[in-house]
Design a protein around this motif. Structure first.
Motif, PDB file in Angstrom:
ATOM      1  N   SER A   1       0.852  -1.194   0.000  1.00 22.60           N
ATOM      2  CA  SER A   1       0.000   0.000   0.000  1.00 22.60           C
ATOM      3  C   SER A   1       0.881   1.235   0.000  1.00 22.60           C
ATOM      4  N   THR A   2       0.309   2.325  -0.465  1.00 22.28           N
ATOM      5  CA  THR A   2       1.018   3.600  -0.475  1.00 22.28           C
ATOM      6  C   THR A   2       0.240   4.594   0.373  1.00 22.28           C
ATOM      7  N   VAL A   3       0.953   5.256   1.277  1.00 19.90           N
ATOM      8  CA  VAL A   3       0.401   6.356   2.061  1.00 19.90           C
ATOM      9  C   VAL A   3       1.371   7.519   1.899  1.00 19.90           C
ATOM     10  N   THR A   4       1.036   8.645   2.502  1.00 21.54           N
ATOM     11  CA  THR A   4       1.957   9.775   2.420  1.00 21.54           C
ATOM     12  C   THR A   4       2.341  10.269   3.800  1.00 21.54           C
TER      13      THR A   4
ATOM     14  N   LEU B   1       5.426   1.231  12.110  1.00 21.38           N
ATOM     15  CA  LEU B   1       4.101   0.788  11.680  1.00 21.38           C
ATOM     16  C   LEU B   1       3.278   1.956  11.167  1.00 21.38           C
ATOM     17  N   SER B   2       2.490   1.700  10.152  1.00 14.97           N
ATOM     18  CA  SER B   2       1.598   2.691   9.566  1.00 14.97           C
ATOM     19  C   SER B   2       0.440   2.984  10.530  1.00 14.97           C
ATOM     20  N   ARG B   3      -0.182   4.143  10.362  1.00 16.18           N
ATOM     21  CA  ARG B   3      -1.343   4.491  11.182  1.00 16.18           C
ATOM     22  C   ARG B   3      -2.558   3.758  10.626  1.00 16.18           C
ATOM     23  N   VAL B   4      -3.057   2.814  11.426  1.00 23.43           N
ATOM     24  CA  VAL B   4      -4.139   1.926  11.003  1.00 23.43           C
ATOM     25  C   VAL B   4      -5.070   1.681  12.184  1.00 23.43           C
ATOM     26  N   VAL B   5      -6.351   1.542  11.897  1.00 24.64           N
ATOM     27  CA  VAL B   5      -7.321   1.087  12.894  1.00 24.64           C
ATOM     28  C   VAL B   5      -8.041  -0.120  12.306  1.00 24.64           C
ATOM     29  N   ILE B   6      -8.028  -1.210  13.065  1.00 25.14           N
ATOM     30  CA  ILE B   6      -8.721  -2.429  12.669  1.00 25.14           C
ATOM     31  C   ILE B   6      -9.660  -2.808  13.811  1.00 25.14           C
ATOM     32  N   VAL B   7     -10.900  -3.102  13.473  1.00 18.47           N
ATOM     33  CA  VAL B   7     -11.888  -3.509  14.466  1.00 18.47           C
ATOM     34  C   VAL B   7     -12.233  -4.974  14.225  1.00 18.47           C
ATOM     35  N   LEU B   8     -12.215  -5.749  15.313  1.00 24.59           N
ATOM     36  CA  LEU B   8     -12.475  -7.188  15.243  1.00 24.59           C
ATOM     37  C   LEU B   8     -13.694  -7.552  16.079  1.00 24.59           C
TER      38      LEU B   8
ATOM     39  N   GLU C   1      -2.824   9.817   4.909  1.00 26.04           N
ATOM     40  CA  GLU C   1      -1.767  10.792   5.252  1.00 26.04           C
ATOM     41  C   GLU C   1      -1.405  10.549   6.706  1.00 26.04           C
ATOM     42  N   ILE C   2      -0.190  10.079   6.930  1.00 25.15           N
ATOM     43  CA  ILE C   2       0.222   9.577   8.238  1.00 25.15           C
ATOM     44  C   ILE C   2       0.121  10.617   9.358  1.00 25.15           C
ATOM     45  N   VAL C   3       0.167  11.912   9.030  1.00 24.84           N
ATOM     46  CA  VAL C   3       0.060  12.923  10.090  1.00 24.84           C
ATOM     47  C   VAL C   3      -1.390  13.195  10.481  1.00 24.84           C
TER      48      VAL C   3
END
Length: 167
Positions: free
Chosen positions: A2-5, A130-137, A151-153
């Protein structure tokens, strides 16, 4: 991949996030007391994985504070704040901030979490974090929601994660 900025500059991750409806990969992460914990330890609870580069940045700290506030009102839900920060840094931050509704976890030991979830930066100035991610399980570890912040910021979409918990 994946690509983020980061402030408009492209950076890449090691893969793709787990897809909605799929089983989340198990993990072994380190708690602030240096004990290990796995995803199976949270079975029976809904889980929010709040993943970020480092608690020592403003946006990452804000996400931990925001989820700590929300976690106090969520039933049968655990919020796991995950980074590659050392457990000591996570403990210091949460202690100084009085944050006790979230579980702080580190991927510093074996770096498998970032690779298994496809969210480790593989280039750019944050390479290895690690990239900024939210995962809900759900209660059985099935993915209900996954967001990689483009956008990581920027902060994640808290409401989307909370809506997935209540769906």
């Amino acid at each position: 991949m994946s690509t983020v900025t980061l402030k408009g500059n492209k950076i890449h991750t090691s893969g793709e996030l787990p897809e909605k409806g799929s089983a989340a990969p198990d993990f072994s992460l380190v708690k602030t007391d240096l004990s290990s914990v796995s995803l199976t330890d949270f079975k029976g609870n809904k889980v929010i994985l709040n993943i970020f580069p480092s608690v020592d940045t403003g946006t990452c700290a804000a996400s931990v504070r925001a989820f700590n506030k929300e976690a106090s009102e969520l039933k049968n839900t655990k919020v796991l704040c995950i980074s590659r920060d050392l457990p000591f840094a996570l403990s210091r931050f949460c202690g100084a901030e009085g944050l006790n509704n979230v579980v702080s976890l580190s991927d510093f030991k074996n770096h498998r979490f970032g690779k298994d979830y496809g969210l480790e930066f593989i280039d750019g100035p944050l390479e290895g974090l690690l990239s900024r991610v939210v995962i809900v399980l759900d209660e059985n570890g099935k993915v209900l929601h996954a967001e990689q912040v483009p956008e990581i910021v920027d902060e994640p979409n808290y409401q989307a994660a909370l809506n997935a918990i209540h769906a």
